[in-house]
Design an enzyme around this catalytic site. Structure first.
Site, PDB file in Angstrom:
ATOM      1  N   ASP A   1       0.821  -1.199   0.000  1.00  0.00           N
ATOM      2  CA  ASP A   1       0.000   0.000   0.000  1.00  0.00           C
ATOM      3  C   ASP A   1       0.861   1.258   0.000  1.00  0.00           C
ATOM      4  OD1 ASP A   1       0.634   0.584   2.794  1.00  0.00           O
ATOM      5  OD2 ASP A   1      -0.720  -1.070   3.273  1.00  0.00           O
TER       6      ASP A   1
ATOM      7  N   LYS B   1      -4.583   2.419  -0.424  1.00  0.00           N
ATOM      8  CA  LYS B   1      -4.819   2.404   1.016  1.00  0.00           C
ATOM      9  C   LYS B   1      -4.226   3.616   1.715  1.00  0.00           C
ATOM     10  CE  LYS B   1      -6.771  -0.553   2.629  1.00  0.00           C
ATOM     11  NZ  LYS B   1      -8.237  -0.683   2.756  1.00  0.00           N
TER      12      LYS B   1
ATOM     13  N   MET C   1      -3.545   8.995  11.238  1.00  0.00           N
ATOM     14  CA  MET C   1      -4.177   9.637  10.076  1.00  0.00           C
ATOM     15  C   MET C   1      -5.059  10.802  10.509  1.00  0.00           C
ATOM     16  SD  MET C   1      -2.740   7.684   7.927  1.00  0.00           S
ATOM     17  CE  MET C   1      -3.483   8.198   6.388  1.00  0.00           C
TER      18      MET C   1
END
Length: 452
Positions: free
Chosen positions: A248, A270, A383
């Site tokens: 990813d 991803k 994130m």
């Protein structure tokens, strides 16, 4: 890559060496071992070089360099300490498209002669592109000490078996798997060391039924936060034996450079803001590749089981009857905090740490922010860059202090690493210039003085 590594067949090919002193002696010895046809130009000869000349092993002319001496040469070596002469030799070689090496003078060379570990027919070469020859030599010495002398014998046996292996195994994949078993087969390696019957062991291995080894499998591997030095030894071994790698966006280029070059690579995205393959399609891809009999590595940033959806992939593979294993990795919170000397726990400051994903799957319930209470705890939001305003607002609503320290770590552990320090109240106004992935770390420990 400053220089392209290349092994050349020099047997019977003409080489011009300018200079006959001790510096030239080292290069001449290697060229003689390679079977080159050597013409030597120089006024003085070191004692051993003179012996080689007297024995007829090379041709010597007690002359100055002349461009005509380059006729029919494949390689020229300037073994002099005269920089102007080296420049002349390089210019003459370039005009004739002849490779030129200048000893200890990389600015006047188009080719580098590396440090060599000789286990013929196996050769290992180490080069620093002429920048740090002592470093290359020290590395060669370390490799020399760790590579068994019998490796050359193993390579020669493999050479004798090549035609039989091609007859025994119809596909490239089957042959590759045989060679991988052959090269690490404990009884064979022991026979080399102890003087056993290596031919008989190799014959038995060649006719051995390899169908169990041909079954496909999947290994979920944690690639860590980006620095390839943070890979575990087992992770490195697994990715270098993989036949297919599914990876990813969070896997760094430096880690991907460690994947074997002939492995099939499947990028699945991803990362927030990038097109990515839906998880169900990733699961189907892993199953399909494994059913082709491949050794598949699912390479994930950080750790597969920390916000990596590794559990979903293991579940899907088990339901499909695919053998699956997991190699853990350094999760981003641990790696990035250590890289910035930010302790996630600290006596008298933070007694616990909580990992929180700032994103969630559409349709899933929102995180229950009422569980977050002010106290001696560090909160790490994965994130969280695009949700800074929400994190600040909801934590302030739970009674967290506006002046509570916050650290944002972008691209942690990599050369692109950036850190921003702020407070919970100011968090929405800091970090617009940071690229993803970025961790948001909230807590008193993020403001300790040990942090730059």
């Amino acid at each position: 890559m400053d220089y392209f590594p290349l092994f050349c067949q020099m047997k019977g090919r003409r080489v011009l060496v300018v200079g006959g002193g001790e510096v030239a002696e080292r290069k001449l010895r290697l060229l003689l071992q390679a079977g080159a046809q050597i013409q030597l130009v120089g006024r003085e000869l070191a004692p051993e070089v003179a012996d080689w000349v007297n024995a007829g092993r090379l041709t010597w002319q007690a002359k100055e360099f002349d461009e005509r001496q380059l006729a029919d040469c494949w390689l020229a070596i300037a073994a002099t300490d005269d920089q102007l002469l080296n420049e002349r030799i390089l210019a003459a070689c370039n005009a004739r498209q002849i490779w030129c090496n200048a000893v200890d003078d990389p600015d006047n060379a188009s080719a580098i002669l590396p440090a060599i570990i000789d286990r013929s027919p196996l050769l290992v070469a180490v080069s620093s592109a002429g920048q740090a020859p002592v470093l290359a030599r020290l590395l060669r010495e370390q490799l020399e000490a760790n590579l068994p002398q019998k490796l050359g014998d193993l390579a020669r046996l493999a050479g004798r078996l090549r035609s039989r292996v091609k007859l025994r195994f119809a596909t490239l994949k089957a042959r590759r798997r045989f060679w991988e078993r052959f090269m690490v087969h404990p009884p064979l390696l022991a026979a080399f060391e102890q003087g056993g019957d290596v031919e008989a062991i190799a014959d038995a291995l060649l006719v051995e039924d390899d169908s169990p080894a041909m079954a496909g499998s999947v290994t979920l591997v944690g690639a860590g936060p980006g620095d390839p030095g943070l890979l575990t030894l087992k992770a490195l071994q697994v990715i270098q034996s993989a036949e297919a790698v599914v990876y990813d966006k969070l896997v760094s280029d430096e880690v991907m450079n460690l994947v074997r070059r002939d492995a099939d690579r499947h990028f699945v995205g991803k990362q927030r803001g990038f097109h990515s393959l839906p998880q169900e399609e990733i699961n189907a891809l892993l199953i399909r590749l494994a059913r082709q009999g491949l050794r598949v590595v699912r390479l994930k940033g950080g750790d597969p089981f920390i916000f990596g959806r590794g559990g979903e992939e293991v579940e899907a593979l088990q339901q499909a009857g695919i053998p699956v294993s997991v190699v853990p990795g350094v999760t981003a919170a641990i790696g990035c905090a250590a890289a910035t000397r930010l302790p996630l726990t600290h006596r008298g400051v933070a007694q616990s740490v909580r990992f929180i994903t700032a994103t969630h799957k559409p349709g899933d319930p929102e995180p229950d922010w009422s569980h977050f209470r002010p106290g001696p705890e560090t909160l790490v939001f994965y994130m969280g860059l695009s949700l800074r305003e929400r994190i600040s607002r909801l934590l302030l609503a739970q009674g967290f202090a506006p002046e509570l320290p916050v650290a944002l770590i972008s691209c942690g552990t990599t050369p692109q690493q950036q850190v921003r320090h702020t407070t919970l109240a100011q968090l929405p106004r800091v970090g617009d210039d940071l690229p993803s992935p970025t961790l948001v770390i909230v807590g008193e420990s993020s403001g300790l003085p040990m942090v730059d």
